[in-house]
Design a protein around this motif. Structure first.
Motif, PDB file in Angstrom:
ATOM      1  N   VAL A 240      12.545 -23.146 -60.082  1.00 35.86           N
ATOM      2  CA  VAL A 240      12.758 -22.133 -61.102  1.00 35.86           C
ATOM      3  C   VAL A 240      12.039 -20.863 -60.679  1.00 35.86           C
ATOM      4  N   GLN A 241      12.564 -19.729 -61.131  1.00 34.57           N
ATOM      5  CA  GLN A 241      11.914 -18.444 -60.894  1.00 34.57           C
ATOM      6  C   GLN A 241      11.614 -17.793 -62.223  1.00 34.57           C
ATOM      7  N   ASP A 242      10.506 -17.073 -62.269  1.00 40.06           N
ATOM      8  CA  ASP A 242      10.113 -16.382 -63.491  1.00 40.06           C
ATOM      9  C   ASP A 242       9.429 -15.089 -63.091  1.00 40.06           C
ATOM     10  N   SER A 243       9.221 -14.196 -64.042  1.00 37.28           N
ATOM     11  CA  SER A 243       8.539 -12.941 -63.762  1.00 37.28           C
ATOM     12  C   SER A 243       7.855 -12.443 -65.018  1.00 37.28           C
ATOM     13  N   ALA A 244       6.886 -11.582 -64.828  1.00 36.41           N
ATOM     14  CA  ALA A 244       6.123 -11.065 -65.959  1.00 36.41           C
ATOM     15  C   ALA A 244       5.342  -9.842 -65.512  1.00 36.41           C
ATOM     16  N   ASP A 245       4.712  -9.194 -66.465  1.00 38.57           N
ATOM     17  CA  ASP A 245       3.786  -8.125 -66.108  1.00 38.57           C
ATOM     18  C   ASP A 245       2.551  -8.726 -65.424  1.00 38.57           C
ATOM     19  N   VAL A 246       2.056  -9.831 -65.991  1.00 39.04           N
ATOM     20  CA  VAL A 246       0.862 -10.475 -65.451  1.00 39.04           C
ATOM     21  C   VAL A 246       1.119 -11.966 -65.342  1.00 39.04           C
ATOM     22  N   CYS A 247       0.762 -12.530 -64.203  1.00 35.52           N
ATOM     23  CA  CYS A 247       0.789 -13.983 -64.020  1.00 35.52           C
ATOM     24  C   CYS A 247      -0.653 -14.472 -64.045  1.00 35.52           C
ATOM     25  N   VAL A 248      -0.940 -15.341 -64.988  1.00 33.44           N
ATOM     26  CA  VAL A 248      -2.276 -15.917 -65.132  1.00 33.44           C
ATOM     27  C   VAL A 248      -2.237 -17.337 -64.582  1.00 33.44           C
TER      28      VAL A 248
ATOM     29  N   CYS B 231       0.686  -7.977 -61.483  1.00 32.85           N
ATOM     30  CA  CYS B 231      -0.656  -8.372 -61.052  1.00 32.85           C
ATOM     31  C   CYS B 231      -0.885  -9.838 -61.414  1.00 32.85           C
ATOM     32  N   PHE B 232      -1.913 -10.409 -60.810  1.00 34.64           N
ATOM     33  CA  PHE B 232      -2.190 -11.836 -60.924  1.00 34.64           C
ATOM     34  C   PHE B 232      -3.669 -12.022 -61.244  1.00 34.64           C
ATOM     35  N   ALA B 233      -3.959 -12.997 -62.089  1.00 33.65           N
ATOM     36  CA  ALA B 233      -5.339 -13.297 -62.450  1.00 33.65           C
ATOM     37  C   ALA B 233      -5.583 -14.783 -62.252  1.00 33.65           C
ATOM     38  N   VAL B 234      -6.542 -15.114 -61.401  1.00 33.08           N
ATOM     39  CA  VAL B 234      -6.903 -16.503 -61.150  1.00 33.08           C
ATOM     40  C   VAL B 234      -8.019 -16.884 -62.118  1.00 33.08           C
ATOM     41  N   CYS B 235      -7.744 -17.864 -62.968  1.00 32.41           N
ATOM     42  CA  CYS B 235      -8.673 -18.280 -64.035  1.00 32.41           C
ATOM     43  C   CYS B 235      -8.794 -19.797 -64.047  1.00 32.41           C
ATOM     44  N   THR B 236      -9.054 -20.380 -62.891  1.00 30.82           N
ATOM     45  CA  THR B 236      -8.986 -21.835 -62.757  1.00 30.82           C
ATOM     46  C   THR B 236     -10.357 -22.490 -62.619  1.00 30.82           C
ATOM     47  N   GLY B 237     -11.395 -21.837 -63.100  1.00 25.78           N
ATOM     48  CA  GLY B 237     -12.731 -22.408 -62.968  1.00 25.78           C
ATOM     49  C   GLY B 237     -13.355 -22.041 -61.637  1.00 25.78           C
ATOM     50  N   ALA B 238     -14.673 -22.160 -61.551  1.00 24.35           N
ATOM     51  CA  ALA B 238     -15.389 -21.650 -60.385  1.00 24.35           C
ATOM     52  C   ALA B 238     -14.949 -22.304 -59.086  1.00 24.35           C
ATOM     53  N   ILE B 239     -14.848 -23.627 -59.058  1.00 25.68           N
ATOM     54  CA  ILE B 239     -14.544 -24.320 -57.805  1.00 25.68           C
ATOM     55  C   ILE B 239     -13.093 -24.102 -57.399  1.00 25.68           C
ATOM     56  N   GLU B 240     -12.177 -24.274 -58.354  1.00 22.31           N
ATOM     57  CA  GLU B 240     -10.755 -24.155 -58.011  1.00 22.31           C
ATOM     58  C   GLU B 240     -10.369 -22.714 -57.718  1.00 22.31           C
TER      59      GLU B 240
ATOM     60  N   ASN C 211      -3.921  -6.172 -56.466  1.00 15.00           N
ATOM     61  CA  ASN C 211      -3.419  -6.641 -57.762  1.00 15.00           C
ATOM     62  C   ASN C 211      -3.818  -8.081 -58.059  1.00 15.00           C
ATOM     63  N   LEU C 212      -4.894  -8.549 -57.441  1.00 15.75           N
ATOM     64  CA  LEU C 212      -5.387  -9.903 -57.678  1.00 15.75           C
ATOM     65  C   LEU C 212      -6.771  -9.836 -58.315  1.00 15.75           C
ATOM     66  N   PHE C 213      -6.905 -10.511 -59.446  1.00 10.63           N
ATOM     67  CA  PHE C 213      -8.151 -10.510 -60.219  1.00 10.63           C
ATOM     68  C   PHE C 213      -8.635 -11.955 -60.380  1.00 10.63           C
ATOM     69  N   VAL C 214      -9.919 -12.103 -60.635  1.00  6.45           N
ATOM     70  CA  VAL C 214     -10.510 -13.426 -60.843  1.00  6.45           C
ATOM     71  C   VAL C 214     -11.333 -13.392 -62.132  1.00  6.45           C
ATOM     72  N   ALA C 215     -11.033 -14.287 -63.057  1.00  5.53           N
ATOM     73  CA  ALA C 215     -11.820 -14.441 -64.283  1.00  5.53           C
ATOM     74  C   ALA C 215     -12.364 -15.858 -64.297  1.00  5.53           C
ATOM     75  N   SER C 216     -13.572 -16.004 -63.855  1.00  9.64           N
ATOM     76  CA  SER C 216     -14.198 -17.312 -63.703  1.00  9.64           C
ATOM     77  C   SER C 216     -15.695 -17.096 -63.606  1.00  9.64           C
ATOM     78  N   THR C 217     -16.479 -18.135 -63.881  1.00 10.12           N
ATOM     79  CA  THR C 217     -17.920 -18.018 -63.695  1.00 10.12           C
ATOM     80  C   THR C 217     -18.279 -17.850 -62.223  1.00 10.12           C
ATOM     81  N   SER C 218     -17.322 -18.076 -61.329  1.00  9.94           N
ATOM     82  CA  SER C 218     -17.587 -17.849 -59.903  1.00  9.94           C
ATOM     83  C   SER C 218     -17.846 -16.383 -59.600  1.00  9.94           C
ATOM     84  N   VAL C 219     -17.484 -15.456 -60.497  1.00 14.02           N
ATOM     85  CA  VAL C 219     -17.746 -14.033 -60.255  1.00 14.02           C
ATOM     86  C   VAL C 219     -19.178 -13.658 -60.633  1.00 14.02           C
TER      87      VAL C 219
END
Length: 545
Positions: free
Chosen positions: A12-20, A223-232, A489-497
């Protein structure tokens, strides 16, 4: 709206303003914030809608130092992420935690506390906790001056706020929005594995998530935001670097792994158990539970040249008790949003304890401790960020063909020094305030001996540091707005920051950063060209009949 990759025949394909990427605490909070600001969002979640297994084989890591328990037991995959097992404690970092600490060789964070504090009220409202103070002003606020020493120079009395079990799972809090919003699409059973860069080589064009059965989804976004926890989150960026060489200019990626180091430091032998319970038993303010901790003051940290540390009194029973039955029942509500009827019998068998529990809550607005029990002082130390403690990619691969994470984690002398500093100050504090009349401290190590044993230190599932925030790519992975230096366009929201571990549980601060990132992305999107996306309003796929 929730979609399941298992319901798709092939791809499947999808699109958005932001992929989290990730539907845990940071991911769902960020997604909701972006929707509040009018952006279309696709969320990719590795696990299912409802978690049925306590551990996940995709979380297995290779240990190169002290075994890091949090890798398997401190994180989960599924809607809600780790919030399905989160203890629920909300407590802010101190401003000093984010300031420069030259006596430890630590620079200031590029974001200061006052920039996050404005969001605290929103999180309190979302979790339905009280808006009272976190510091020792709370003692006077509830009229507990006779039971709780406060105003001490060496140790700060601070009080975490605990959301009710029903409100700890972020997926439960946002259930209505997740179920009904057509422009918030969440794909479960979709583990991100592949990345595609655009022709510039400095922007992500799409990510592809897969399931072991071969199904896959590709999402294009601005843009993309990686929010998968510090290790992942770290593993994903390391994998992206292995495939595309994206982070060659960011040598900090994977380094500076830390946690809070905890140890069972002292037995507490009650002399007046009633008064000990009144001192340290959890307090109720409406539906909010408050717990006491004593933290090493910033003044003492500077004088002793050590990191932060805090201690709390814990209760441990030898076997199943009424306390354990109540906790298990409430945890079932947290995980699924509904009580497990199989646990009701355990409550019924402990009716005497439940009656005392109710009497203490009504009479004292406190938790009644189980009796008999063991009473213990646990000390948690902020671990300094050492470059040699790190997350890397191992040779072994998981079921999806991705390299597993390896974790090298060890404890060093400065971590021991902080524990000693706390123990010395806490012992003096206990005597200074006459608490020896209530209970006697029996230390489990001789901190006067230069080679004392740290008494089996263990992590408490507060990892950070490996995608650290900073001012340049030579020393950090993301900037003050959580954007990676490597990809625009890649962001990280995790305690790893988090550059350092600070004095408190990291969850509240992570939530504040997620809201701040949502506002930043929405503001940036409003200023950029809208034609970066192809405009499709939903996924294209062939669903199973």
């Amino acid at each position: 709206m929730i979609h399941d990759l298992l319901a798709i025949e092939d791809s499947v394909q999808d699109s958005a303003d932001v992929c989290v990427v990730g539907a845990g605490i940071a991911g769902l909070l960020l997604a909701a914030r972006l929707r509040d600001r009018g952006l279309r969002v696709v969320v990719l979640e590795s696990g299912p809608c409802e978690q049925t297994e306590r551990t996940n084989s995709l979380n297995e890591v290779v240990h190169l130092g002290i075994p890091y328990r949090g890798a398997m037991h401190g994180r989960t995959r599924g809607l809600g992420g780790t919030s399905t097992i989160w203890g629920g404690a909300l407590i802010p970092f101190l401003p000093e935690d984010m300031s420069a600490r030259p006596y430890l060789g630590l620079d200031d964070w590029p974001v200061q506390w006052h920039e996050l504090e404005t969001y605290v009220g929103e999180i309190e409202a979302l979790c339905q906790v009280d808006h009272g103070p976190f510091d020792d002003a709370f003692v006077k606020w509830i009229g507990a001056e006779a039971h709780v020493p406060s105003g001490d120079r060496d140790l700060l009395a601070r009080f975490a706020k605990w959301a009710s079990f029903r409100r700890r799972n972020i997926a439960t809090l946002l259930k209505e929005r997740v179920a009904r919003d057509p422009d918030l699409r969440i794909w479960v059973n979709a583990t991100v594995r592949d990345f595609t860069l655009d022709s510039s080589g400095i922007r992500l064009a799409s990510v592809t998530a897969v399931h072991a059965g071969g199904r896959r989804i590709t999402v294009a976004a601005r843009c993309f935001a990686v929010c998968t926890g510090a290790i992942e989150s770290t593993r994903l960026l390391l994998w992206l670097d292995r495939v595309h060489g994206a982070f060659r200019a960011s040598p900090a990626l994977g380094c500076y792994f830390f946690d809070h180091i905890s140890t069972f430091a002292a037995d507490i032998a009650p002399r007046r158990l009633h008064d000990l319970n009144r001192l340290a038993g959890h307090r109720f303010v409406g539906s909010t539970v408050r717990s006491l901790r004593y933290e090493l003051s910033p003044t003492v940290q500077r004088e002793a040249k050590v990191a932060s540390a805090f201690g709390h009194i814990a209760v441990r029973t030898d076997g199943p008790s009424g306390f354990d039955a109540v906790r298990a029942f409430l945890q079932s509500v947290q995980q699924t949003g509904r009580p497990d009827p199989k646990l009701i019998g355990g409550l019924a068998r402990n009716l005497p304890y439940l009656l005392r529990l109710a009497a203490w809550r009504i009479g004292y607005r406190q938790l009644y401790w189980p009796r008999p029990a063991h009473y213990e002082l646990h000390v948690c130390v902020e671990q300094l960020p050492y470059a040699g403690n790190r997350v890397a990619l191992a040779e072994q691969t998981d079921a999806l063909g991705m390299a597993r994470a390896s974790i090298k984690w060890n404890v060093y002398q400065p971590d021991r020094d902080a524990l000693v500093a706390f123990a010395r100050r806490f012992g003096a504090f206990w005597r200074r305030h006459g608490l020896e009349d209530i209970a006697k401290l029996k230390w489990r190590f001789d901190f006067d001996h230069p080679d004392f044993d740290l008494a089996q230190p263990y992590d408490i599932f507060h990892p950070g540091g490996t995608t650290r925030m900073g001012r340049d790519s030579a020393t950090a992975v993301v900037d003050r707005n959580l954007r990676t230096f490597a990809l625009d366009n890649l962001f990280v929201a995790s305690t790893s920051v988090f550059p350092t571990g600070a004095s408190a549980n990291p969850t509240l601060t992570l939530m504040l950063f997620a809201l701040r990132l949502g506002d930043h992305l929405a503001t940036a999107a409003a200023k950029s060209a809208p034609d970066i996306i192809d405009g499709r309003s939903g996924p294209t796929a062939t669903a199973r009949p």
